[in-house]
Design an enzyme around this catalytic site. Structure first.
Site, PDB file in Angstrom:
ATOM      1  N   ILE A 165     -19.721  31.182 -13.659  1.00  0.00           N
ATOM      2  CA  ILE A 165     -20.251  29.964 -13.740  1.00  0.00           C
ATOM      3  C   ILE A 165     -19.460  29.109 -14.664  1.00  0.00           C
ATOM      4  O   ILE A 165     -19.083  29.732 -15.851  1.00  0.00           O
ATOM      5  CB  ILE A 165     -21.500  30.098 -14.339  1.00  0.00           C
ATOM      6  CG1 ILE A 165     -22.708  30.923 -13.643  1.00  0.00           C
ATOM      7  CG2 ILE A 165     -22.581  28.806 -14.706  1.00  0.00           C
ATOM      8  CD1 ILE A 165     -23.851  31.598 -14.145  1.00  0.00           C
ATOM      9  N   LYS A 166     -19.063  28.069 -14.318  1.00  0.00           N
ATOM     10  CA  LYS A 166     -18.162  27.154 -15.536  1.00  0.00           C
ATOM     11  C   LYS A 166     -18.961  26.367 -16.018  1.00  0.00           C
ATOM     12  O   LYS A 166     -19.760  25.514 -15.564  1.00  0.00           O
ATOM     13  CB  LYS A 166     -17.309  26.352 -14.491  1.00  0.00           C
ATOM     14  CG  LYS A 166     -15.986  27.042 -13.972  1.00  0.00           C
ATOM     15  CD  LYS A 166     -15.009  26.461 -13.085  1.00  0.00           C
ATOM     16  CE  LYS A 166     -14.114  25.641 -14.450  1.00  0.00           C
ATOM     17  NZ  LYS A 166     -12.829  24.954 -13.817  1.00  0.00           N
TER      18      LYS A 166
END
Length: 238
Positions: free
Chosen positions: A91-92
């Site tokens: 997850i960025k």
């Protein structure tokens, strides 16, 4: 050329799904990263459909997908949804929201829950330190420092990247990442710094066959290119 030819892991950076498939088949990239700006450039209109399609095809390499909201509550919901798309999903999260408010609280929360994270848009050592301190050891995390953007300001990013490597090594499972790559040389610069990962666009990846090319031969090829282009345009001065 294969992954074994490099000491650093090369991640393809882009959101063109056909380009991602092409780089995956070539066998020298070790992962993929995307962001909303790249998706806009590639004409992606359905974020979830795009992400799930490529996640269904590439299951053995890490894939990074970014949240796109600005308030932390919605950002947390998006993050958990993205994290549900596969065990190889990172997850960025941006290092701050658009108000400059740090995301370290959310990083700490998601990392403690076991989500793999990729913290992006980092440009200072202070940011690196705060982010790394927020990870749960062993949870899996990337610290994406935008070395190319640092260089755009006239500052040499190499000392920053070397210090980033040391900070990341202080916490188990945290990997340093050289982002916003500008040229092929950056791969070797990042590798010399001890950086774990570098993100590279497809346009730069296409230059990999030039590695080790004889410079005299490249000079002659360049002369031929200029000559052929001049001929094709019908230029005549005499």
């Amino acid at each position: 050329m294969t992954r074994d030819d490099f000491k650093i892991k090369i991640f393809a950076d882009g959101a063109d799904i056909n380009g991602m498939r092409e780089e995956y088949k070539k066998g020298y990239v070790s992962g993929f990263t995307t962001n909303p700006t790249l998706m806009k450039k590639a004409g992606v209109v359905d974020y979830e459909a795009f992400a799930k399609e490529i996640a269904g095809e590439i299951t053995d390499l890490p894939l990074s997908f970014e949240v796109f909201s600005d308030d932390f509550g919605t950002m947390a919901k998006e993050a958990r949804k993205i994290g549900s798309w596969g065990d190889n999903i990172y997850i960025k999260l941006p290092v701050t929201n658009t108000k400059g408010e740090s995301t370290t609280g959310l990083i700490r929360e998601l990392s403690a829950e076991g989500y793999k994270l990729n913290i992006t848009a980092i440009l200072t050592i202070g940011q690196v330190e705060k982010v790394v301190q927020s990870f749960t050891p062993g949870s899996g995390a990337y610290v994406s420092v935008f070395a190319g953007r640092i260089a755009d300001t006239g500052v040499n990013p190499i000392p920053v990247m070397k210090e980033t490597v040391e900070i990341c090594r202080s916490v188990a499972g945290v990997e340093s990442l050289w982002a916003s790559t500008r040229e092929l040389l950056n791969i070797f610069q990042a590798q010399d710094c001890g950086v774990d990962i570098i993100t590279v666009t497809n346009d730069i990846l296409k230059k990999l066959p030039m590695v080790g090319m004889d410079l005299s031969e490249l000079s002659l090829d360049t002369v031929k290119m200029f000559y052929n282009d001049g001929q094709s345009l019908g230029y005549n001065l005499v």
